[in-house]
Scaffold this active site. Structure first.
Site, PDB file in Angstrom:
ATOM      1  N   TYR A 145       0.667  -1.245  -0.062  1.00 33.13           N
ATOM      2  CA  TYR A 145       0.150   0.078   0.012  1.00 33.13           C
ATOM      3  C   TYR A 145       0.960   1.311   0.076  1.00 33.13           C
ATOM      4  O   TYR A 145       1.759   1.177   0.935  1.00 33.13           O
ATOM      5  CB  TYR A 145      -0.980  -0.008   1.240  1.00 33.13           C
ATOM      6  CG  TYR A 145      -1.767   1.181   1.340  1.00 33.13           C
ATOM      7  CD1 TYR A 145      -1.802   2.204   2.583  1.00 33.13           C
ATOM      8  CD2 TYR A 145      -2.887   1.519   0.682  1.00 33.13           C
ATOM      9  CE1 TYR A 145      -2.190   3.142   2.670  1.00 33.13           C
ATOM     10  CE2 TYR A 145      -3.657   2.540   0.618  1.00 33.13           C
ATOM     11  CZ  TYR A 145      -3.396   3.527   1.889  1.00 33.13           C
ATOM     12  OH  TYR A 145      -4.348   4.545   2.021  1.00 33.13           O
ATOM     13  N   ASP A 240       9.391   2.765  -0.930  1.00 36.29           N
ATOM     14  CA  ASP A 240       8.424   3.561   0.008  1.00 36.29           C
ATOM     15  C   ASP A 240       8.760   3.289   1.612  1.00 36.29           C
ATOM     16  O   ASP A 240       8.236   1.960   2.028  1.00 36.29           O
ATOM     17  CB  ASP A 240       6.736   2.814  -0.435  1.00 36.29           C
ATOM     18  CG  ASP A 240       5.842   3.471   0.517  1.00 36.29           C
ATOM     19  OD1 ASP A 240       4.709   3.334   0.055  1.00 36.29           O
ATOM     20  OD2 ASP A 240       6.315   3.997   1.481  1.00 36.29           O
ATOM     21  N   LYS A 268       5.142   9.026   8.477  1.00 34.65           N
ATOM     22  CA  LYS A 268       4.721   8.710   9.894  1.00 34.65           C
ATOM     23  C   LYS A 268       5.929   9.217  10.910  1.00 34.65           C
ATOM     24  O   LYS A 268       5.882  10.279  11.368  1.00 34.65           O
ATOM     25  CB  LYS A 268       4.702   7.144   9.876  1.00 34.65           C
ATOM     26  CG  LYS A 268       3.560   6.732   8.907  1.00 34.65           C
ATOM     27  CD  LYS A 268       3.553   5.074   8.949  1.00 34.65           C
ATOM     28  CE  LYS A 268       2.591   4.490   8.072  1.00 34.65           C
ATOM     29  NZ  LYS A 268       1.082   4.877   8.625  1.00 34.65           N
TER      30      LYS A 268
HETATM   31  P1  KE4 Z   1      -0.475   8.402   4.583  1.00 32.61           P
HETATM   32  O1  KE4 Z   1      -1.020   8.993   3.275  1.00 32.61           O
HETATM   33  O2  KE4 Z   1      -1.561   7.475   5.336  1.00 32.61           O
HETATM   34  O3  KE4 Z   1       0.049   9.248   5.543  1.00 32.61           O
HETATM   35  O4  KE4 Z   1       0.593   7.270   3.968  1.00 32.61           O
HETATM   36  C1  KE4 Z   1       0.142   6.223   3.052  1.00 32.61           C
HETATM   37  C2  KE4 Z   1       1.173   5.302   3.216  1.00 32.61           C
HETATM   38  C3  KE4 Z   1       2.160   4.935   2.346  1.00 32.61           C
HETATM   39  N1  KE4 Z   1       3.058   4.248   2.034  1.00 32.61           N
HETATM   40  C4  KE4 Z   1       3.051   3.027   3.154  1.00 32.61           C
HETATM   41  C5  KE4 Z   1       3.882   2.109   3.325  1.00 32.61           C
HETATM   42  C6  KE4 Z   1       1.767   3.303   4.164  1.00 32.61           C
HETATM   43  O5  KE4 Z   1       1.803   2.094   5.334  1.00 32.61           O
HETATM   44  C7  KE4 Z   1       1.172   4.365   4.122  1.00 32.61           C
HETATM   45  C8  KE4 Z   1       0.036   4.249   5.176  1.00 32.61           C
HETATM   46  N2  KE4 Z   1      -0.462   3.388   6.048  1.00 32.61           N
HETATM   47  C9  KE4 Z   1      -1.656   2.925   6.358  1.00 32.61           C
HETATM   48  C10 KE4 Z   1      -1.478   1.749   7.472  1.00 32.61           C
HETATM   49  N3  KE4 Z   1      -0.623   0.812   7.248  1.00 32.61           N
HETATM   50  C11 KE4 Z   1      -2.190   4.127   7.379  1.00 32.61           C
HETATM   51  C12 KE4 Z   1      -3.156   3.934   8.115  1.00 32.61           C
HETATM   52  C13 KE4 Z   1      -4.492   4.496   7.532  1.00 32.61           C
HETATM   53  O6  KE4 Z   1      -4.753   4.396   6.549  1.00 32.61           O
HETATM   54  O7  KE4 Z   1      -5.370   4.833   8.343  1.00 32.61           O
END
Ligand code: KE4
Length: 430
Positions: A145, A240, A268
């Site tokens: 993701y 990523d 994060k």
């Molecule tokens: P954000 O747009 O949520 O800040 O980041 C997206 C993203 C990009 N790349 C990786 C590897 C990620 O894990 C994420 C976001 N992670 C999720 C949960 N694994 C965020 C939780 C959510 O969507 O509420």
């Protein structure tokens, strides 16, 4: 039984005014059932909900809170910054300081651009890769993701996998036509695609350790193979590291595995719990980003003083010698204890753990990609999650997410978790 009177009332109100009652799907507990506790405060490794229940937290804001909740150094930094204003839409010293720190820590980053989320970071990195190569196709891996940018929602992990959503409703097929999704941890399909359309591939984007399938480390040679194939065909390699950045080592997974990507995406931890994403890499690539180059990307609140202050305080905390070893030791103990507790309950599980991230899969395993992760018994996971929550332990409400250990977790917390899991495993088998 947990008393969730106030959370229940808040949940009823939330569902009137927020889609699904949340601002991000995985928080809705759809995969595990029940009312999500509404959290009013965090302190260290502990969360408190609106009804006064306390939980030992392994979500840690989906990995952002590696220093634990409300760390004094982070709170002080944000409060001090706020006292001087929250955003100016002008250059500030803090964004230079954080950029210098990121460039000093992450081996492949010579220049970095701050944005406001991991989604923005990966979306921008993809645009930059397409501009730099003049090519359109992107290779990603099923179950990984990279945020919710249109082109990257094909066979995504995290909430898309958790909720069993078709990956791309609302996204025109033309937008994902250039997105090629392959199985994680297999090089032959990547070789095949490069042999067929290599001259059209702008980049391969990969979670160097998958966190959104649940935790799936790279098989030996996988990342090295991606590095060789992309270099051989003139495509860029994008790591990523939104999850793994500053978690698996000061320089992230690329330091731990010794692989130099062309571009790196961060999120994060780099924001210490405030909204920060970042993308960076080789100077010749980053110099293409406006205003130094033609690739447009912008953001009103990018690099704002509060977020920079939280990120700086957090990354500075991580400079203390021995912290990563402590995180690894605690997490290894947790993983071993969970394996032993499940074995004692004759429950076939797989625990994938690397650094301070791990996942308990309810399947005999091994779990090496999305297909093997999907063999997990998600109903059993839901029962396990509920029992652990009743025991005061907050796990990510999805089989396909990572548990995170923070600097605030103690040996006693780990032992308590192992003991509670043992009881929960036995109850799952009953
Ligand atoms: P954000 O747009 O949520 O800040 O980041 C997206 C993203 C990009 N790349 C990786 C590897 C990620 O894990 C994420 C976001 N992670 C999720 C949960 N694994 C965020 C939780 C959510 O969507 O509420």
């Amino acid at each position: 039984m947990l008393a969730l009177t106030r959370s229940t009332k808040l949940w009823e109100r939330a569902q009137q005014v927020l889609p699904g009652g949340v601002n991000s799907p995985v928080r809705a507990f759809r995969a595990v059932g029940g009312t999500p506790p509404f959290i009013v405060r965090g302190q260290g490794a502990i969360l408190e909900d609106a009804d006064g229940n306390h939980y030992l937290d392994y979500i840690c804001s989906w990995g952002a809170l590696i220093a634990g909740h409300a760390h004094p150094a982070v709170v002080d930094a944000v409060c001090s910054a706020a006292a001087h204003g929250t955003s100016f839409g002008a250059p500030t010293p803090a964004e230079v300081e954080l950029a210098e720190l990121v460039c000093s820590l992450v081996p492949s980053i010579e220049q970095v651009r701050f944005v406001n989320s991991g989604t923005e970071a990966t979306m921008s990195a993809i645009r930059l890769a397409r501009a730099a190569t003049g090519r359109s196709k992107i290779v990603k891996f099923s179950g990984c993701y990279h945020g919710h940018a249109d082109a990257l929602l094909a066979t995504a992990g995290s909430g898309v996998l958790t909720l069993g959503l078709p990956g791309t409703p609302g996204v025109p097929s033309a937008v994902v036509a250039d997105t090629i999704s392959l199985p994680y941890n297999l090089l032959d399909p990547v070789r095949q695609v490069f042999a067929e359309v290599g001259e059209q591939i702008a980049a391969v984007i990969v979670e160097p350790v998958a966190g959104n399938i649940g935790v799936v480390p790279p098989e030996p040679g996988f990342l090295e193979g991606l590095r060789e194939l992309t270099a051989q065909h003139g495509a860029l390699l994008i790591f990523d590291e939104v999850i793994t950045g500053f978690r698996l080592a000061p320089g992230g997974a690329q330091e731990r595995y010794g692989i130099m990507p062309d571009l790196t995406c961060l999120g994060k931890i780099v924001g210490g719990g405030l909204p920060v994403g970042a993308y960076g890499g080789r100077r010749d690539l980053m110099s293409l980003v406006a205003p130094s180059g033609p690739v447009y990307q912008a953001g009103t609140l990018s690099g704002n003083p509060l977020a920079m202050a939280a990120g700086l305080a957090t990354l500075r905390l991580l400079q203390e010698p021995g912290l990563y070893e402590r995180l690894d030791t605690l997490s290894q103990r947790l993983a071993e204890g969970l394996r032993a507790a499940a074995a004692a309950a004759s429950l076939p599980i797989t625990v994938n753990q690397i650094g301070s991230m791990l996942t308990v899969f309810f399947t005999p395993g091994p779990v090496v990609d999305e297909a093997s992760a999907k063999r997990s018994d998600t109903a059993a996971f839901a029962r396990f999650h509920r029992i652990m929550l009743e025991s005061g332990i907050m796990l990510p409400p999805s089989q396909f997410e990572a548990w995170f250990v923070s600097l605030a977790h103690t040996e006693a917390d780990i032992e308590r978790t192992i003991e509670a899991a043992g009881a929960a495993f036995r109850a799952c088998m009953a």
